[in-house]
Write an enzyme that holds these catalytic residues in place. Structure first.
Site, PDB file in Angstrom:
ATOM      1  N   ARG A  90      -3.222   1.475  10.295  1.00 41.75           N
ATOM      2  CA  ARG A  90      -2.123   1.194   9.195  1.00 41.75           C
ATOM      3  C   ARG A  90      -1.068   2.146   9.220  1.00 41.75           C
ATOM      4  O   ARG A  90      -1.468   3.370   9.115  1.00 41.75           O
ATOM      5  CB  ARG A  90      -2.603   1.171   7.681  1.00 41.75           C
ATOM      6  CG  ARG A  90      -1.707   1.007   6.620  1.00 41.75           C
ATOM      7  CD  ARG A  90      -1.471  -0.315   6.153  1.00 41.75           C
ATOM      8  NE  ARG A  90      -0.623  -0.305   5.242  1.00 41.75           N
ATOM      9  CZ  ARG A  90      -0.868  -0.473   3.646  1.00 41.75           C
ATOM     10  NH1 ARG A  90      -2.034  -1.195   3.480  1.00 41.75           N
ATOM     11  NH2 ARG A  90      -0.014  -0.650   2.887  1.00 41.75           N
ATOM     12  N   ARG A 100       1.391  -5.707   7.952  1.00 44.88           N
ATOM     13  CA  ARG A 100       0.245  -4.481   7.908  1.00 44.88           C
ATOM     14  C   ARG A 100      -1.053  -5.015   8.829  1.00 44.88           C
ATOM     15  O   ARG A 100      -1.227  -6.192   8.574  1.00 44.88           O
ATOM     16  CB  ARG A 100       0.050  -4.080   6.463  1.00 44.88           C
ATOM     17  CG  ARG A 100      -0.551  -4.951   5.729  1.00 44.88           C
ATOM     18  CD  ARG A 100       0.347  -5.772   4.673  1.00 44.88           C
ATOM     19  NE  ARG A 100       1.537  -5.112   4.296  1.00 44.88           N
ATOM     20  CZ  ARG A 100       1.821  -4.535   2.883  1.00 44.88           C
ATOM     21  NH1 ARG A 100       0.644  -4.178   2.165  1.00 44.88           N
ATOM     22  NH2 ARG A 100       2.845  -4.136   2.601  1.00 44.88           N
ATOM     23  N   ASP A 103      -4.865  -4.002   4.556  1.00 38.70           N
ATOM     24  CA  ASP A 103      -4.256  -4.026   3.456  1.00 38.70           C
ATOM     25  C   ASP A 103      -5.626  -4.036   2.506  1.00 38.70           C
ATOM     26  O   ASP A 103      -6.399  -5.182   2.458  1.00 38.70           O
ATOM     27  CB  ASP A 103      -3.362  -4.938   2.954  1.00 38.70           C
ATOM     28  CG  ASP A 103      -2.692  -4.310   1.597  1.00 38.70           C
ATOM     29  OD1 ASP A 103      -2.803  -2.999   1.146  1.00 38.70           O
ATOM     30  OD2 ASP A 103      -1.739  -5.298   1.002  1.00 38.70           O
ATOM     31  N   ASP A 105      -7.213  -3.667  -1.430  1.00 35.44           N
ATOM     32  CA  ASP A 105      -6.795  -3.567  -2.489  1.00 35.44           C
ATOM     33  C   ASP A 105      -8.016  -3.500  -3.663  1.00 35.44           C
ATOM     34  O   ASP A 105      -8.815  -4.582  -3.467  1.00 35.44           O
ATOM     35  CB  ASP A 105      -5.861  -4.558  -3.251  1.00 35.44           C
ATOM     36  CG  ASP A 105      -4.281  -4.522  -2.543  1.00 35.44           C
ATOM     37  OD1 ASP A 105      -4.005  -3.244  -2.367  1.00 35.44           O
ATOM     38  OD2 ASP A 105      -3.830  -5.388  -2.102  1.00 35.44           O
TER      39      ASP A 105
HETATM   40  N1  ROI Z   1       1.180 -12.092   1.767  1.00 37.68           N
HETATM   41  C1  ROI Z   1       0.130 -12.643   1.919  1.00 37.68           C
HETATM   42  N2  ROI Z   1       0.155 -14.007   2.328  1.00 37.68           N
HETATM   43  N3  ROI Z   1      -1.218 -11.977   2.014  1.00 37.68           N
HETATM   44  C2  ROI Z   1      -0.942 -10.664   1.703  1.00 37.68           C
HETATM   45  O1  ROI Z   1      -2.151 -10.116   1.847  1.00 37.68           O
HETATM   46  C3  ROI Z   1      -0.057  -9.941   1.270  1.00 37.68           C
HETATM   47  N4  ROI Z   1       0.002  -8.711   1.228  1.00 37.68           N
HETATM   48  C4  ROI Z   1       1.262  -7.985   0.879  1.00 37.68           C
HETATM   49  C5  ROI Z   1       2.492  -8.735   0.806  1.00 37.68           C
HETATM   50  C6  ROI Z   1       3.559  -8.151   1.879  1.00 37.68           C
HETATM   51  C7  ROI Z   1       3.305  -8.666  -0.656  1.00 37.68           C
HETATM   52  N5  ROI Z   1       2.483 -10.087   1.197  1.00 37.68           N
HETATM   53  C8  ROI Z   1       1.103 -10.891   1.389  1.00 37.68           C
HETATM   54  O2  ROI Z   1       1.181  -6.841   0.478  1.00 37.68           O
END
Ligand code: ROI
Length: 167
Positions: A90, A100, A103, A105
């Site tokens: 990342r 990315r 990610d 969260d």
């Molecule tokens: N859009 C989708 N479809 N899935 C994600 O995990 C995701 N993650 C993000 C942003 C860029 C907001 N858009 C995303 O961080």
């Protein structure tokens, strides 16, 4: 690190990737998270294909949600997840909401509402993001989202926006 004598907390982690073989990234992250000391996997959703939220000039995403039992404090869990993101190549760019490789969260941490400079739980965008809500609903249909109510109600109000299950 283990915190005091408390019972483990049930937490839900959102996983997303849209670079460098997203399915491989998500599967590898799952193994890395389950291998963390103080974290035990309880459930893992299907993988979902989703359209990018934010800038549209980026590849589609693969998303999933993992349920864990953890002895880690919220900031310990966050730092461990950030370490895994970094190990997966990342690169944090200036552009907000850009592509990315991985990610991770913290969506939910027990029944806690957390508002720290680096961490807001439940995750801020949860109620508007089909790629978070639907996989979460798949593995925790009875969940009460702290401060927001039953997950089923949130799902009912959230359009799919192109989300579809893979496999
Ligand atoms: N859009 C989708 N479809 N899935 C994600 O995990 C995701 N993650 C993000 C942003 C860029 C907001 N858009 C995303 O961080």
């Amino acid at each position: 690190m283990k915190h005091s004598d408390c019972a483990p907390i049930i937490a839900y982690i959102g996983l997303g990737s849209n670079l460098a073989k997203p399915v491989v990234q998500i599967k590898s992250a799952r193994i890395a998270i389950a291998s963390l000391a103080g974290v035990q996997e309880l459930a893992f959703s299907s993988l979902y294909h989703s359209l990018p939220m934010g800038p549209q000039d980026q590849p589609d995403y693969v998303n999933a949600v993992m349920g864990v039992a953890t002895d880690l404090l919220p900031m310990e869990l966050l730092r461990s997840l950030q370490h895994i993101e970094n190990e997966h190549g990342r690169v944090r760019k200036a552009e907000r909401w850009g592509a990315r490789t991985l990610d991770l969260d913290i969506l939910i941490y027990g029944d806690q509402e957390i508002d720290l400079p680096d961490l807001t739980v439940p995750h801020k965008g949860l109620a508007e993001r089909s790629f978070v809500l639907y996989p979460l609903f798949e593995i925790a249909p009875q969940l009460l989202v702290p401060g927001k109510g039953p997950i089923a109600d949130l799902v009912a109000e959230c359009p799919l926006s192109g989300l579809r299950r893979l496999e």
